[in-house]
Write an enzyme that holds these catalytic residues in place. Structure first.
Site, short mmCIF file in Angstrom:
data_model
loop_
_atom_site.label_atom_id
_atom_site.label_comp_id
_atom_site.label_asym_id
_atom_site.label_seq_id
_atom_site.Cartn_x
_atom_site.Cartn_y
_atom_site.Cartn_z
N GLU A 108 -35.74 18.66 -53.76
CA GLU A 108 -35.73 17.23 -54.06
C GLU A 108 -34.94 17.03 -55.36
O GLU A 108 -35.19 17.70 -56.36
CB GLU A 108 -37.17 16.74 -54.22
CG GLU A 108 -37.34 15.38 -54.89
CD GLU A 108 -36.58 14.25 -54.21
OE1 GLU A 108 -36.79 14.06 -52.99
OE2 GLU A 108 -35.77 13.59 -54.89
N ASP A 158 -34.58 15.12 -45.06
CA ASP A 158 -35.35 13.88 -45.22
C ASP A 158 -34.79 13.14 -46.43
O ASP A 158 -35.42 13.04 -47.48
CB ASP A 158 -36.82 14.24 -45.43
CG ASP A 158 -37.68 13.03 -45.72
OD1 ASP A 158 -38.78 13.20 -46.29
OD2 ASP A 158 -37.24 11.90 -45.42
N SER A 159 -33.56 12.66 -46.28
CA SER A 159 -32.87 12.10 -47.45
C SER A 159 -32.85 10.58 -47.38
O SER A 159 -33.20 9.97 -46.36
CB SER A 159 -31.43 12.61 -47.47
OG SER A 159 -30.69 11.96 -46.45
N1 SAM Z 1 -37.96 8.30 -45.19
C1 SAM Z 1 -36.85 7.96 -46.06
C2 SAM Z 1 -35.66 7.49 -45.26
O1 SAM Z 1 -35.69 7.65 -44.03
O2 SAM Z 1 -34.74 6.96 -45.89
C3 SAM Z 1 -36.54 9.14 -46.95
C4 SAM Z 1 -37.67 9.37 -47.91
S1 SAM Z 1 -37.51 10.53 -49.17
C5 SAM Z 1 -38.24 9.64 -50.46
C6 SAM Z 1 -35.78 10.54 -49.58
C7 SAM Z 1 -35.56 11.48 -50.75
O3 SAM Z 1 -34.25 12.03 -50.74
C8 SAM Z 1 -35.72 10.83 -52.13
O4 SAM Z 1 -36.83 11.39 -52.79
C9 SAM Z 1 -34.40 11.15 -52.85
O5 SAM Z 1 -34.57 11.39 -54.23
C10 SAM Z 1 -33.97 12.39 -52.08
N2 SAM Z 1 -32.54 12.74 -52.20
C11 SAM Z 1 -31.48 11.90 -52.14
N3 SAM Z 1 -30.33 12.59 -52.31
C12 SAM Z 1 -30.68 13.91 -52.46
C13 SAM Z 1 -29.95 15.12 -52.68
N4 SAM Z 1 -28.61 15.11 -52.75
N5 SAM Z 1 -30.64 16.29 -52.77
C14 SAM Z 1 -32.00 16.29 -52.69
N6 SAM Z 1 -32.76 15.18 -52.51
C15 SAM Z 1 -32.10 14.00 -52.39
#
Ligand code: SAM
Length: 283
Positions: A108, A158-159
């Protein structure tokens, strides 16, 4: 995010928005990567938004998290190591860890999402962050994928959507690195938005997957707060997981003793039946 009085408005498209009534704002701050807000809504409970986009709600997250974990894990049938990219709220880890896995690695980018999810959205992770099988890594998922030794039976991306920090996770380069990190027979699944509203996001992923994997498709589930119709999950593997017979799948699910709010062996199989407007995005 533009708030009308007492409403949180999410602009899904230039002429389509979703509004959630806000009974209270529990958290609102900028991290290094994005703006985090947790609002309270009578229907959906606590709602996490990142840069104004609904990420997860207490009431309907089970649909999304069940379908992104149990579909690849029951199809695989013998997964031991899982990688989750993103997933900062802990819901994906919660559902994956219900399986007899050896390790779940969660990468994350934003520690702020993890920290405040533990405090403001504990029902979503439901203890997953304390599971000794979980390795939490705070890093960019793309950077991690470049360095990892791989060997993952299932990789779940899950981004957030392909904007901001999430953008790099929707590139051909990242998908190539993810394929390299899969164990033989491993499965890559990706959050690919709502194809009725974001067709190009799914089209791009399917084009990249079809150049990488012998078995490329997507599957669907309807999550109320991901407005605009069913959302799509990209599926890529060189294995034969999708050839698991319905009876074998049902037997695996029954043997697990797990119960679900959305997933079942029948829902699993049906999720891969694509309506024409989605199937045409795979061509
Ligand atoms: N269910 C949501 C959706 O469908 O959009 C996704 C939920 S989850 C909170 C998304 C996560 O991806 C966030 O915590 C965000 O910080 C993380 N994220 C975004 N870009 C990222 C990256 N390059 N590497 C790791 N995590 C990332």
């Amino acid at each position: 995010m533009t708030d009308m009085t007492g409403w949180s408005v999410e602009r899904l498209h230039e002429d389509h928005a979703q509004a959630l009534r806000v009974t209270s704002v529990l958290y609102d701050s900028e991290t290094e990567h994005q703006r985090l807000r947790v609002i309270e809504n009578p229907t959906f409970g606590r709602v996490l938004t990142l840069d104004g986009v609904v990420q997860v709600t207490e009431r309907d997250n089970f649909i999304y998290h069940e379908m992104m974990t149990h579909v690849p894990l029951f199809a695989h049938g013998a997964a031991k190591r899982v990688l989750i990219v993103g997933g900062g709220d802990g819901g994906m880890a919660r559902e994956a860890l219900r399986h007899p896995l050896e390790r779940v690695t969660m990468v994350e980018i934003d520690a702020g999402v993890v920290d405040f999810s533990k405090e403001y959205l504990p029902a979503i992770s439901d203890g997953a962050f304390d599971d000794p099988r979980l390795d939490l890594v705070i890093a960019d998922g793309a950077a991690f994928m470049r360095e990892t030794e791989g060997g993952y039976d299932v990789i779940i991306v899950d981004s957030t959507d392909p904007v901001g920090p999430g953008e790099v996770l929707f590139t051909d380069h990242f998908y190539g690195l993810a394929k390299r990190a899969l164990a033989p027979g491993g499965i890559l699944v990706t959050q690919n938005g709502v194809p009725f509203m974001q067709p190009e996001e799914l089209r791009g992923t399917m084009r990249a997957f079809s150049a990488l994997f012998g078995d490329t498709t997507c599957y669907l589930a309807t999550v109320p707060t991901y407005a605009g119709g069913p959302m799509a999950f990209g599926w890529g593997t060189d294995g034969l997981a999708r050839e698991t017979s319905p009876s074998d799948l049902a037997a695996r699910v029954a043997a697990s003793g797990l119960d679900f709010g959305y997933y079942s062996a029948a829902v699993h199989s049906a999720a891969f039946a694509l309506p024409g407007y989605v199937a045409r995005l795979l061509a």
